[in-house]
Design a protein around this motif. Structure first.
Motif, short mmCIF file in Angstrom:
data_model
loop_
_atom_site.label_atom_id
_atom_site.label_comp_id
_atom_site.label_asym_id
_atom_site.label_seq_id
_atom_site.Cartn_x
_atom_site.Cartn_y
_atom_site.Cartn_z
N VAL A 154 5.24 -1.41 -44.80
CA VAL A 154 5.52 -1.31 -43.36
C VAL A 154 6.91 -0.73 -43.13
CG1 VAL A 154 5.84 -2.61 -41.23
CG2 VAL A 154 3.95 -3.19 -42.76
N ARG A 155 7.89 -1.22 -43.86
CA ARG A 155 9.26 -0.73 -43.67
C ARG A 155 9.40 0.73 -44.08
NH1 ARG A 155 12.75 -4.94 -42.47
NH2 ARG A 155 11.92 -7.03 -42.88
N SER A 156 8.62 1.17 -45.06
CA SER A 156 8.68 2.56 -45.48
C SER A 156 7.94 3.48 -44.52
CB SER A 156 8.08 2.72 -46.90
OG SER A 156 8.82 1.97 -47.83
N ALA A 157 6.80 3.00 -44.00
CA ALA A 157 5.98 3.86 -43.14
C ALA A 157 6.58 4.02 -41.75
CB ALA A 157 4.57 3.29 -43.05
N VAL A 158 7.12 2.96 -41.19
CA VAL A 158 7.69 3.02 -39.83
C VAL A 158 9.07 2.38 -39.83
CG1 VAL A 158 5.57 3.19 -38.49
CG2 VAL A 158 6.24 0.97 -39.34
N PRO A 159 10.04 3.01 -40.50
CA PRO A 159 11.33 2.34 -40.74
C PRO A 159 12.18 2.13 -39.50
CG PRO A 159 11.41 4.62 -41.47
CD PRO A 159 9.99 4.34 -41.12
N GLU A 160 12.10 3.02 -38.51
CA GLU A 160 13.00 2.93 -37.36
C GLU A 160 12.32 2.42 -36.10
OE1 GLU A 160 16.18 3.36 -37.72
OE2 GLU A 160 15.91 3.92 -39.83
N THR A 161 11.09 1.97 -36.21
CA THR A 161 10.35 1.55 -35.03
C THR A 161 10.71 0.11 -34.67
OG1 THR A 161 8.54 3.00 -35.65
CG2 THR A 161 8.07 1.30 -34.01
N ARG A 162 11.15 -0.10 -33.42
CA ARG A 162 11.54 -1.44 -32.98
C ARG A 162 11.01 -1.70 -31.59
NH1 ARG A 162 17.75 -0.51 -34.69
NH2 ARG A 162 17.60 -1.00 -36.90
N ALA A 163 10.67 -2.95 -31.35
CA ALA A 163 10.34 -3.37 -29.99
C ALA A 163 11.61 -3.34 -29.15
CB ALA A 163 9.73 -4.77 -30.00
N PRO A 164 11.49 -3.09 -27.85
CA PRO A 164 12.69 -2.99 -27.01
C PRO A 164 13.43 -4.31 -26.88
CG PRO A 164 10.70 -2.90 -25.67
CD PRO A 164 10.26 -2.83 -27.10
N LEU A 165 14.71 -4.28 -27.22
CA LEU A 165 15.61 -5.43 -27.05
C LEU A 165 16.80 -4.95 -26.24
CD1 LEU A 165 16.88 -8.22 -27.63
CD2 LEU A 165 17.67 -7.30 -29.82
N TYR A 166 17.02 -5.54 -25.09
CA TYR A 166 18.14 -5.19 -24.22
C TYR A 166 19.10 -6.38 -24.19
CZ TYR A 166 15.16 -1.37 -22.61
OH TYR A 166 14.37 -0.25 -22.56
N ILE A 167 20.37 -6.09 -24.45
CA ILE A 167 21.39 -7.14 -24.49
C ILE A 167 22.45 -6.83 -23.46
CG2 ILE A 167 23.10 -8.34 -25.89
CD1 ILE A 167 21.53 -7.59 -28.36
N ALA A 168 22.60 -7.72 -22.49
CA ALA A 168 23.67 -7.62 -21.49
C ALA A 168 24.63 -8.77 -21.75
CB ALA A 168 23.09 -7.70 -20.07
N SER A 169 25.84 -8.45 -22.14
CA SER A 169 26.81 -9.48 -22.50
C SER A 169 28.22 -8.96 -22.27
CB SER A 169 26.64 -9.90 -23.97
OG SER A 169 26.94 -8.82 -24.81
N PRO A 170 29.20 -9.85 -22.16
CA PRO A 170 30.58 -9.40 -21.94
C PRO A 170 31.19 -8.74 -23.17
CG PRO A 170 30.28 -11.68 -21.20
CD PRO A 170 29.08 -11.31 -22.01
N PHE A 171 30.66 -9.01 -24.36
CA PHE A 171 31.24 -8.46 -25.58
C PHE A 171 30.12 -8.19 -26.58
CE2 PHE A 171 32.30 -12.99 -24.93
CZ PHE A 171 31.32 -13.58 -25.72
N SER A 172 30.46 -7.51 -27.66
CA SER A 172 29.47 -7.15 -28.67
C SER A 172 28.95 -8.41 -29.35
CB SER A 172 30.09 -6.21 -29.70
OG SER A 172 31.20 -6.81 -30.32
N THR A 173 27.71 -8.32 -29.85
CA THR A 173 27.07 -9.44 -30.52
C THR A 173 26.50 -8.98 -31.86
OG1 THR A 173 24.79 -9.17 -29.74
CG2 THR A 173 26.35 -10.20 -28.22
N LYS A 174 26.11 -9.93 -32.68
CA LYS A 174 25.57 -9.62 -33.99
C LYS A 174 24.15 -9.03 -33.92
CE LYS A 174 28.63 -10.80 -37.17
NZ LYS A 174 28.32 -11.82 -38.16
N LEU A 175 23.52 -9.08 -32.74
CA LEU A 175 22.19 -8.49 -32.59
C LEU A 175 22.24 -7.07 -32.05
CD1 LEU A 175 20.13 -11.50 -31.15
CD2 LEU A 175 19.90 -10.47 -33.42
N ASP A 176 23.43 -6.54 -31.80
CA ASP A 176 23.53 -5.20 -31.23
C ASP A 176 22.91 -4.14 -32.14
OD1 ASP A 176 24.81 -6.35 -29.13
OD2 ASP A 176 26.79 -5.51 -29.55
N ASP A 177 22.90 -4.39 -33.46
CA ASP A 177 22.39 -3.37 -34.37
C ASP A 177 20.89 -3.16 -34.24
OD1 ASP A 177 22.16 -6.02 -35.49
OD2 ASP A 177 21.50 -5.09 -37.36
N VAL A 178 20.16 -4.11 -33.63
CA VAL A 178 18.72 -3.93 -33.43
C VAL A 178 18.38 -3.78 -31.95
CG1 VAL A 178 18.03 -5.09 -35.55
CG2 VAL A 178 18.38 -6.44 -33.48
#
Length: 919
Positions: free
Chosen positions: A438-462
């Motif tokens: 799965v990771r090889s066939a569709v490596p960059e495919t992600r469900a939409p995640l929107y983060i609204a916050s005052p500062f950066s978070t550890k989930l920003d990379d996804v």
């Protein structure tokens, strides 16, 4: 069996490899029913067959790296030759015929083990993993009992990986589990597989602390002793000598299930206790390593009466008599605690009366908890379990740094963003359990995640998009999203054009999803964010989408306290200022972590007498006239309510040597006897029955676990494993006679190795062990299907379910845009290591906690002429704090972040004045 998850938020929709079509599988000529397309290894293990494996893990899927799980597959009933296949890479098909007991299969198993073991040292007696090692189990299971390798073994240099993990690379068998969990599952970036062939090295590019918040899971993920618990090493005890009891994590509101282990009166470690709906197989590092407060030198172990500035120890009867004297005919005030059990808080309320019962919670945080209670009471959206969170296919986070406030929830969100890749993989006929494919066939495919916050978070990379602003602007964005989904929701008329476009994009992606999820919480201390999240979830429900709504909460019983409806702490401050308090009762709380020092100083100065129940000597304890030593979670029983609304029971692990330490609820029950100082025979079951009568909404809490009268085949459930050793010698320095084990009137557990030897109810599982399975993989034997719910149902009872759609009324109070005018918007910033009061008493956690600081955006710092580390003065409501500046890229302009750390005053104000401090 068919997957037991019928709702859209459950497994069984085909996106995770579990389908509803049934197949007949012949295993060694006997027929079995299984899910068509499912992982064959998982099916065989679920059916009770013992197939050795290493690289496969129920949560990580299959990559086929170790070649250990071979089976022989035949074309039909006439085929006698067959062919070897790896079970973990083979899907179930109708009519397939396989053999596990075939001689060639057994020889292959033994051969693979022998290859993997060529460089493994024969150090089981000194290895910390000995006795609970998956490699030991699989070696015995495969029949490899004799070594033929007589050459020099490779030798690696071990690394210092920080205060949590001990590293011994020479034990590695190259299964790749560690790097798959750390990088692929948990999102770590500072750990890798290096070199090649027979010299693969799993570690960092250089010595240093593992940065990921879930690094401690390597201890359980690794099937050998490469990664072991460094905190356990300081007071090591074999697994079979640990007395354990089911428990619940004490360090945030997620409610992860844990398995604490004790020896010689000290808590030695915390292990993950599998819960299919909550934490699954994994804990965050604070939950795993934050147990040190139980053993701390700062423990309160004797009742103490303070007179003339000196503390004097009291016996229990004298302490009760002194406490009862403080309560007779006096004006009482009780301060409750979000880290105390539901029973203790309820009995404090009974003791002082509802009008004198106050929440010991920071005031802005309490307003958020009240808003959450109101929102959940009328919301048509489901409050999801973590398993359900992992199924979300579109997510909006409003104002929360989830990794720092509810870390295990953040790990679940990281899995949820893979939902789109599962859909695409299914379209390519790739089973979703084939993780590498799965990771090889569709490596960059992600469900939409929107983060609204005052500062950066550890989930920003996804994240698909991030939005940086103050809490008011984030709440306004949330209200705009809700209005875009449903025009009946209140509109936001003055949003910037870019924000309008972003709100439209978020609304479109959420409304197009099958399982949208909205996440918010108390992190920003702004109730408007709570209300905006509720509006978005309700709007989606009215649009026909089964939305889920999840609120993070800072402490283990924050929601349980809110459900008891105490008054706010600010009202206690006001009431105490208007009229003196005769006796102030403080329950398991350091009030200096809840409000400014000046406010708490005024509160304690206005009380004639202070009665404190706590297990730690906090700054608040310095003001107590009478202190009663409360039991920790390891020494008492009680109930906690998680952010999901799941009531869960924790059980006493051991009886402390001091007979003066008692659960807070028992102290309070004794004090409620109106002057009768002899301790009555209150039991936990009696308290729960009373609680159900007083609070009908909490009546199901009694069913969170079996009561004290429960017996399995007439026997109690033993806390000690069958191989528990040294019992007759443990007290030999005091007596040659073996003492009678302590009695337990509050649970069906026994402080003994004697008792029921079969499988106990899920809420009473005290050890992960089954015949031939000594490692944590033994949980496979307790599950309905491997990786699924526990047999008999996962522990706890849910108290919150969605309300009818017509009950919800949209929140209308839109916050105005945050004013600047020379003032700075102040937001709290939480740290997984440091913001929790109890875990800081663990040296390993304290070593990871940052020093106090004030975070400011680099551009704002340049405008003020402030460099990193310069002193900065922050004035809020006349309270001055001088802190070193920390430049924080990604922090919204005009916002400063004040950490929730000891030494930083908590001020109930949203705005402050900022200036460069004098050196």
């Amino acid at each position: 069996p068919l997957s037991p998850y019928p709702s859209p938020w459950r497994r069984g929709d085909g996106l995770d490899g579990f389908v509803t079509l049934m197949a007949t599988v012949y295993i060694d000529n006997l027929s079995y029913q299984a899910d068509a397309g499912a992982n064959l290894l998982q099916v065989c293990l679920s059916l009770g067959f013992d197939i050795p494996y290493f690289c496969w893990h129920p949560a990580l899927g299959a990559v086929g790296a170790c070649r250990q799980c071979a089976i022989k597959q035949f074309k039909d009933e006439h085929d006698t030759k067959g062919r070897l296949y790896m079970a973990c890479m083979t899907p179930v098909t109708d009519g397939m015929r396989i053999s596990i007991e075939n001689d060639e299969v057994k020889a292959f198993h033994a051969g693979v083990i022998e290859w993997l073991m060529t460089n493994h040292p024969h150090d089981c007696p000194v290895c910390d993993e000995g006795g609970e090692c998956h490699l030991q189990d699989m070696t015995v299971l495969s029949g490899h009992t004799y070594r033929r390798f007589r050459f020099s073994k490779r030798t690696f240099r071990n690394q210092d990986l920080g205060p949590f993990i001990n590293h011994e690379m020479n034990r590695c068998i190259t299964c790749y589990r560690c790097v798959r969990f750390y990088n692929d599952y948990a999102g770590g970036t500072d750990f890798a597989a290096m070199a090649s062939k027979n010299h693969v090295y799993f570690g960092r590019h250089e010595d240093g602390v593992l940065e990921n918040e879930f690094s401690g899971n390597l201890v359980e993920i690794c099937p050998t002793g490469v990664f072991t618990d460094k905190t356990l090493k300081e007071h090591y005890t074999r697994k079979w000598d640990l007395q354990c009891a089911p428990s619940v994590c004490q360090h945030c509101g997620v409610g992860c299930n844990t398995l604490p282990g004790e020896r010689y009166g000290s808590l030695r470690r915390i292990y993950n206790r599998y819960h299919g709906e909550v934490n699954g197989y994994f804990l965050c590092d604070r939950g795993r390593y934050g147990y040190g407060f139980v053993n701390s030198d700062m423990r309160v172990r004797q009742p103490q009466r303070r007179q003339d500035g000196e503390a004097h120890a009291l016996a229990v009867p004298d302490a009760l008599q002194n406490a009862a004297a403080l309560l007779q005919g006096r004006r009482l005030m009780g301060i409750a605690s979000p880290r105390a059990s539901l029973e203790a808080n309820a009995l404090l309320r009974r003791l002082v009366g509802p009008d004198a019962f106050y929440a010991g919670v920071a005031m802005e945080e309490w307003r958020c908890l009240q808003a959450i209670r109101r929102a959940l009471a009328q919301s048509p959206a489901r409050t999801p379990s973590l398993r359900e969170v992992e199924a979300a296919d579109a997510i909006l986070i409003l104002g929360e740094d989830v990794t720092q406030t509810a870390a295990r929830l953040a790990l679940a969100l990281r899995q949820a963003v893979r939902q789109d890749s599962f859909v695409q993989a299914a379209a390519l006929k790739i089973p979703t359990w084939k993780d590498g494919a799965v990771r090889s066939a569709v490596p960059e495919t992600r469900a939409p995640l929107y983060i609204a916050s005052p500062f950066s978070t550890k989930l920003d990379d996804v994240a698909q998009r991030t939005f940086r602003a103050g809490p008011e602007e984030i709440a306004r964005l949330g209200f705009a999203v809700a209005h875009t989904v449903d025009e009946n929701a209140p509109a936001v008329s003055d949003l910037a054009e870019d924000d309008v476009a972003l709100a439209g994009e978020i609304a479109h992606r959420l409304a197009a999803a099958q399982r949208p999820l909205i996440v918010s919480g108390t992190g920003c201390a702004d109730p408007a964010l709570i209300e905006a999240a509720a509006n978005v979830a309700a709007a989606l429900c009215r649009r026909g989408r089964p939305a889920a709504l999840s609120y993070t909460m800072p402490e283990c019983n924050s929601l349980g306290l809110a459900l008891l409806e105490p008054r706010a702490l600010e009202e206690a401050l006001s009431d105490a200022a208007q009229a003196p308090v005769d006796t102030l009762i403080i329950l398991e709380n350091d009030l200096y972590q809840r409000a400014s020092r000046s406010q708490i100083d005024a509160l304690v100065a206005g009380a004639r007498q202070i009665l404190l129940l706590d297990h730690l000597h906090t700054p608040t304890a310095d003001h107590a006239d009478l202190t009663l030593p409360a039991a920790t979670f390891a020494e008492g029983d009680g109930t906690l309510i998680s952010h999901e609304g799941r009531a869960q029971r924790y059980f006493r692990v051991f009886v402390p040597d001091e007979d003066t330490i008692r659960p807070s609820w028992r102290w309070l029950a004794d004090l409620a006897t109106s002057g009768e100082h002899a301790a009555p025979a209150y039991s936990l079951d009696q308290v729960l029955a009373w609680l159900a009568r007083q609070f009908p909404a909490l009546a199901p809490v009694a069913g969170a676990a079996p009561g004290a009268t429960f017996r399995a085949s007439g026997q109690r459930i033993p806390r000690q494993p069958a191989r528990y050793s040294g019992r007759t010698a443990m007290n030999a320095d005091r007596s040659v006679h073996e003492p009678k084990p302590p009695t337990d009137d509050d649970s069906p557990l026994a402080f003994s190795m004697e008792g029921y030897s079969g499988e106990p109810p899920p809420a009473l599982i005290t050890h992960a062990w089954a015949p031939r399975w000594n490692s944590v993989q033994a949980y496979n034997k307790f599950q309905q299907e491997v990786g699924g719910p526990l047999r008999g149902g996962d522990p706890g009872v849910r108290l919150l379910e969605p309300a009818p759609l017509d009950r919800f009324t949209y929140f209308q109070a839109l916050p105005p845009p945050g004013p600047r005018n020379g003032r700075w918007r102040v937001v709290p910033r939480h740290h997984l290591f440091g913001s929790d009061e109890q875990s800081l008493y663990t040296p390993a956690i304290a070593a990871r906690a940052p020093a106090p600081y004030l975070a400011i955006a680099p551009d704002d710092a340049a405008a003020l002429g402030v460099a990193d580390g310069d002193p900065v003065d922050l004035i809020m409501d006349g309270v001055l704090q001088r802190l070193p500046a920390a430049l924080l890229p990604g922090l919204a302009a005009g916002v400063v972040a004040v950490p929730r750390l000891p030494g930083v005053d908590i001020v109930d104000s949203r705005y402050g004045e900022l200036s460069r401090g004098k050196p």
